[in-house]
Design a protein around this motif. Sequence first.
Motif, PDB file in Angstrom:
ATOM      1  N   ALA A 155       0.874  -1.287  -0.061  1.00 47.41           N
ATOM      2  CA  ALA A 155      -0.188   0.007   0.050  1.00 47.41           C
ATOM      3  C   ALA A 155       0.860   1.135  -0.028  1.00 47.41           C
ATOM      4  O   ALA A 155       0.563   2.277  -0.726  1.00 47.41           O
ATOM      5  N   VAL A 156       1.877   1.228   0.795  1.00 49.29           N
ATOM      6  CA  VAL A 156       2.873   2.562   0.840  1.00 49.29           C
ATOM      7  C   VAL A 156       3.488   2.440  -0.430  1.00 49.29           C
ATOM      8  O   VAL A 156       3.641   3.596  -1.053  1.00 49.29           O
ATOM      9  N   HIS A 157       4.072   1.670  -1.102  1.00 44.87           N
ATOM     10  CA  HIS A 157       4.748   1.770  -2.299  1.00 44.87           C
ATOM     11  C   HIS A 157       3.941   2.118  -3.342  1.00 44.87           C
ATOM     12  O   HIS A 157       4.307   2.878  -4.181  1.00 44.87           O
ATOM     13  N   GLU A 158       2.542   1.550  -3.511  1.00 44.04           N
ATOM     14  CA  GLU A 158       1.563   1.813  -4.691  1.00 44.04           C
ATOM     15  C   GLU A 158       1.127   3.455  -4.469  1.00 44.04           C
ATOM     16  O   GLU A 158       1.204   4.353  -5.300  1.00 44.04           O
ATOM     17  N   ALA A 159       1.090   4.052  -3.140  1.00 43.21           N
ATOM     18  CA  ALA A 159       0.833   5.110  -2.848  1.00 43.21           C
ATOM     19  C   ALA A 159       1.936   6.313  -3.026  1.00 43.21           C
ATOM     20  O   ALA A 159       1.692   7.374  -3.758  1.00 43.21           O
ATOM     21  N   VAL A 160       3.181   5.789  -2.838  1.00 42.45           N
ATOM     22  CA  VAL A 160       4.160   6.729  -3.183  1.00 42.45           C
ATOM     23  C   VAL A 160       4.409   6.795  -4.466  1.00 42.45           C
ATOM     24  O   VAL A 160       4.602   7.972  -4.963  1.00 42.45           O
ATOM     25  N   THR A 161       4.352   5.811  -5.459  1.00 37.83           N
ATOM     26  CA  THR A 161       4.409   5.832  -6.740  1.00 37.83           C
ATOM     27  C   THR A 161       3.469   6.736  -7.489  1.00 37.83           C
ATOM     28  O   THR A 161       3.773   7.516  -8.307  1.00 37.83           O
ATOM     29  N   ALA A 162       2.039   6.420  -6.856  1.00 37.55           N
ATOM     30  CA  ALA A 162       1.114   7.288  -7.422  1.00 37.55           C
ATOM     31  C   ALA A 162       1.283   8.656  -7.256  1.00 37.55           C
ATOM     32  O   ALA A 162       1.019   9.763  -8.201  1.00 37.55           O
ATOM     33  N   PHE A 163       1.817   9.074  -5.959  1.00 38.68           N
ATOM     34  CA  PHE A 163       2.082  10.618  -5.684  1.00 38.68           C
ATOM     35  C   PHE A 163       3.133  11.118  -6.561  1.00 38.68           C
ATOM     36  O   PHE A 163       3.026  12.292  -7.022  1.00 38.68           O
ATOM     37  N   ALA A 164       4.069  10.225  -6.884  1.00 42.56           N
ATOM     38  CA  ALA A 164       5.468  10.676  -7.279  1.00 42.56           C
ATOM     39  C   ALA A 164       5.172  11.038  -8.713  1.00 42.56           C
ATOM     40  O   ALA A 164       5.534  11.881  -9.606  1.00 42.56           O
ATOM     41  N   GLU A 165       4.265  10.187  -9.639  1.00 41.85           N
ATOM     42  CA  GLU A 165       3.849  10.260 -10.970  1.00 41.85           C
ATOM     43  C   GLU A 165       2.858  11.530 -10.995  1.00 41.85           C
ATOM     44  O   GLU A 165       3.245  12.166 -11.862  1.00 41.85           O
ATOM     45  N   GLN A 166       2.056  11.646 -10.113  1.00 40.73           N
ATOM     46  CA  GLN A 166       1.059  12.815 -10.272  1.00 40.73           C
ATOM     47  C   GLN A 166       1.689  14.014 -10.049  1.00 40.73           C
ATOM     48  O   GLN A 166       1.525  15.143 -10.456  1.00 40.73           O
ATOM     49  N   ALA A 167       3.015  14.204  -9.045  1.00 44.40           N
ATOM     50  CA  ALA A 167       3.604  15.540  -8.798  1.00 44.40           C
ATOM     51  C   ALA A 167       4.848  15.655  -9.821  1.00 44.40           C
ATOM     52  O   ALA A 167       5.556  16.546  -9.605  1.00 44.40           O
ATOM     53  N   GLY A 168       4.917  14.624 -10.666  1.00 42.91           N
ATOM     54  CA  GLY A 168       6.189  14.806 -11.487  1.00 42.91           C
ATOM     55  C   GLY A 168       7.472  14.708 -10.829  1.00 42.91           C
ATOM     56  O   GLY A 168       8.701  15.352 -11.035  1.00 42.91           O
ATOM     57  N   LEU A 169       7.543  14.102  -9.800  1.00 42.11           N
ATOM     58  CA  LEU A 169       8.884  13.519  -9.293  1.00 42.11           C
ATOM     59  C   LEU A 169       9.259  12.183  -9.310  1.00 42.11           C
ATOM     60  O   LEU A 169       8.619  11.316  -9.627  1.00 42.11           O
TER      61      LEU A 169
END
Length: 66
Positions: free
Chosen positions: A33-47
């Motif tokens: 859950a943490v990995h998926e949330a981090v990945t999604a946030f990074a993609e959305q934020a362009g980081l």
Amino acid sequence: MAIIEFPDDLIALERSAWAEIQRGELTVETARAVHEAVTAFAEQAGLRRMDVELGLKTLVRYETAA
């Protein structure tokens, strides 16, 4: 590294994972859950995901009590 504004739900999720790690009870579900949330946030934020993960872990693991 730039300062990242993490959403509250992502911080809460990492806090839960950190508490499980400290108890020696981290589950695959929590880690995923943490990995998926981090990945999604990074993609959305362009980081970069690694920058987000490192920043989030640093925030949670080294935060000081208010």
